[in-house]
Design an enzyme around this catalytic site. Sequence first.
Site, mmCIF file in Angstrom:
data_model
loop_
_atom_site.group_PDB
_atom_site.id
_atom_site.type_symbol
_atom_site.label_atom_id
_atom_site.label_comp_id
_atom_site.label_asym_id
_atom_site.label_seq_id
_atom_site.Cartn_x
_atom_site.Cartn_y
_atom_site.Cartn_z
ATOM 1 N N GLU A 299 0.801 -1.233 0.000
ATOM 2 C CA GLU A 299 0.000 0.000 0.000
ATOM 3 C C GLU A 299 0.832 1.282 0.000
ATOM 4 O O GLU A 299 0.842 2.035 0.991
ATOM 5 C CB GLU A 299 -0.936 0.008 1.215
ATOM 6 C CG GLU A 299 -1.910 -1.146 1.228
ATOM 7 C CD GLU A 299 -2.945 -1.033 2.356
ATOM 8 O OE1 GLU A 299 -2.773 -0.186 3.245
ATOM 9 O OE2 GLU A 299 -3.917 -1.793 2.335
ATOM 10 N N GLU B 282 -5.454 -8.520 1.279
ATOM 11 C CA GLU B 282 -5.910 -8.160 2.639
ATOM 12 C C GLU B 282 -7.387 -7.827 2.587
ATOM 13 O O GLU B 282 -7.834 -7.107 1.695
ATOM 14 C CB GLU B 282 -5.207 -6.900 3.176
ATOM 15 C CG GLU B 282 -3.814 -7.103 3.677
ATOM 16 C CD GLU B 282 -3.217 -5.820 4.271
ATOM 17 O OE1 GLU B 282 -3.974 -4.932 4.716
ATOM 18 O OE2 GLU B 282 -1.983 -5.717 4.269
HETATM 19 C C1 GAL Z 1 -3.826 -2.127 5.885
HETATM 20 C C2 GAL Z 1 -2.403 -2.427 6.292
HETATM 21 C C3 GAL Z 1 -2.286 -3.422 7.400
HETATM 22 C C4 GAL Z 1 -3.376 -3.317 8.456
HETATM 23 C C5 GAL Z 1 -4.741 -3.123 7.845
HETATM 24 C C6 GAL Z 1 -5.856 -2.871 8.831
HETATM 25 O O1 GAL Z 1 -3.912 -0.876 5.315
HETATM 26 O O2 GAL Z 1 -1.687 -2.914 5.195
HETATM 27 O O3 GAL Z 1 -0.994 -3.351 7.925
HETATM 28 O O4 GAL Z 1 -3.051 -2.421 9.428
HETATM 29 O O5 GAL Z 1 -4.730 -2.069 6.938
HETATM 30 O O6 GAL Z 1 -5.958 -1.537 9.154
#
Ligand code: GAL
Length: 454
Positions: free
Chosen positions: A177, A365
């Site tokens: 990201e 994710e």
């Molecule tokens: C994403 C990030 C993760 C985690 C997740 C939940 O943006 O890559 O490290 O924190 O959000 O907030």
Amino acid sequence: MDFNNPQKPFNLKPQDFGKDFVFGVSTAAYQIEGAHAVHDKGASIWDQFTSKKGNTFNNQHGQVACDFYTKFEADILLMKSMNISHFRFSLAWSRILPNGTGAVSMDGVAFYNRVIDFCLECGITPWVTLYHWDLPQALQDQGGWAHRDVLSWFKNYAQVCATYFGDRIKHWIVLNEPMVFTGAGYFLGVHAPGNKGLKNFLPAVHHAMMCQAIGGRVLRAMVPKAFIGTTFSCSEITAYSESAKDVLAAKKADALLNRLFIEPLLGLGYPTEHVPVLAGLEAYIKPNDLKEAVFDFDFIGVQTYTREVVKHSYFVPYLRSKIVKASKRNVKTTLMDWEVYPRSIYNMIERFNQYQGIHKILITENGAAFPDMLFNGKVHDKERLHYLQAHIEQVHQAKKDGLNVEGYFVWTFTDNFEWAEGYRPRFGLVYTNFSTQERILKASGKWFKTFLGS
Ligand code: GAL
């Protein structure tokens, strides 16, 4: 699970997604490892940022976190017992290169070798992210992502990782990201290194853009048969009203949040027409850069948690757009005040499918934080379970509709250090007792295990 029709049961099985589809869990080094100062490990920008009062919730830090550094075997065994066969984790740059460049820490390399070997022994495929936000502080002291030298620092780091781990790691992710670590870390100052303003943000954006491709090229050249990707944060953007001003505000936010990093990678250049302030990037672009920012990744990691509703605002400099908080919209939210809006994941898969030149999309994710209650040794996290089911259903629908998506990773395995929010938001399938380091499988974790085993 359909949020509009809660009676409808979830009845998908992993096989319904096709034989190449992978399910897994995602994590990141600083959020789980702890052991911030063992052996010759160097400090990272997150070690530094969390050492300053007021930067994180209750001044919390990741010095111990989930103590994955000493507990990784038990955690990987727990994963195995949950039928999880793909594990995404990141390498801490300053554990491997304490000063960011120069001497390699053999203790750092040995740690990751143990983790990788143990995954393989357990039949779990390791997916490695090179950079998940923890730049060595020694490099930040020289300007970090805002300094053009990061191109050669990052290239060297990628080469070191390919050299030591490329024989066993075949699944690679270059950046996590970039919009978030440049936006939150170099524009808003709410994440490490806590820098603000366009003079930090614009060079950081351009250098991260270049490093995406540099990392990809290093891995392609050095790791035979590698499957190489990079990840993007993205959310469906809805205009608050049909007024021309709100529609324009939504377009600008979309260009910044969803298009900024993918389009130059595909050779389309920066989306400057919708975000005129990006014209300031020119000052950092060298003659061949936009050509060298292009790389043919095997897959793109899409990371979606919610959608954003955006309206016009005179008070927001440069963009004149502002996000209307979910708590002000009378919608279902998570603990992060993110709207629960499963259709966003479908729409983002569809959006990324429209680009020419993307071979595969993986959801690298997706997940949610809710106020989990430990009661009689159990966590009945019904909301997370429903959230995951609803999102997995949308991914399945996308596949059924012929969209090219081949994976889904839950964020995250165990509750961990959620950056500036500290330990309050719990995203795990597994509950972490941060005083004892005990792990307790939540109802969502039990469900995921049954789903994967079915
Ligand atoms: C994403 C990030 C993760 C985690 C997740 C939940 O943006 O890559 O490290 O924190 O959000 O907030």
